[in-house]
Design a protein around this motif. Structure first.
Motif: not given
Length: 126
Positions: A1-16
């Motif tokens: 099982q694989l569980q992805a997380s960490g997405g979201g809304l960010v501005q141009t030039g930002g990081s995630l």
């Protein structure tokens, strides 16, 4: 099982930083990859890493901005995304396979791994 997380809304030039936790298998024997799919577009290869972490591949559109890494002690693969652009907006998926093929292979196919997790949405605002 694989569980992805960490997405979201960010501005141009930002990081995630995305995380993919792999459970239920001998994680440290699997190559892991990240793929993404934007609305109305085909799935695209982003990055892949060998089970020891010694070999990495990147899609052309993210090379130099994204970094894939893994911590086998935590059964987790990371995707550090810097200098994000609006065209990076997509659902990001992690996948795993016992065999690591080339970046060209994954880029041509848009898939190529046997096991897939859920997606996490990344939205980059302009």
């Amino acid at each position: 099982q694989l569980q992805a997380s960490g997405g979201g809304l960010v501005q141009t030039g930002g990081s995630l930083r995305l995380s993919c936790i792999v459970s239920g298998r001998t994680f440290n024997r699997y190559a892991v990859g990240w793929f993404r799919q934007a609305p109305g577009r085909e799935r695209e290869f982003v990055a892949a890493i060998s089970w020891k972490g010694h070999q990495t591949y990147y899609g052309r559109s993210v090379e130099g901005r994204f970094t894939i890494s893994r911590d086998n002690a935590k059964n987790t693969v990371y995707l550090q995304m810097n200098n994000l652009k609006p065209e990076d907006t997509a659902v990001f998926y992690c996948a795993a396979d016992l065999t690591l093929y080339s970046g060209q292979y994954y880029s041509m196919r848009g898939d190529g791994m046997d096991y897939w997790g859920n997606g996490t949405l990344v939205t980059v605002s302009s």
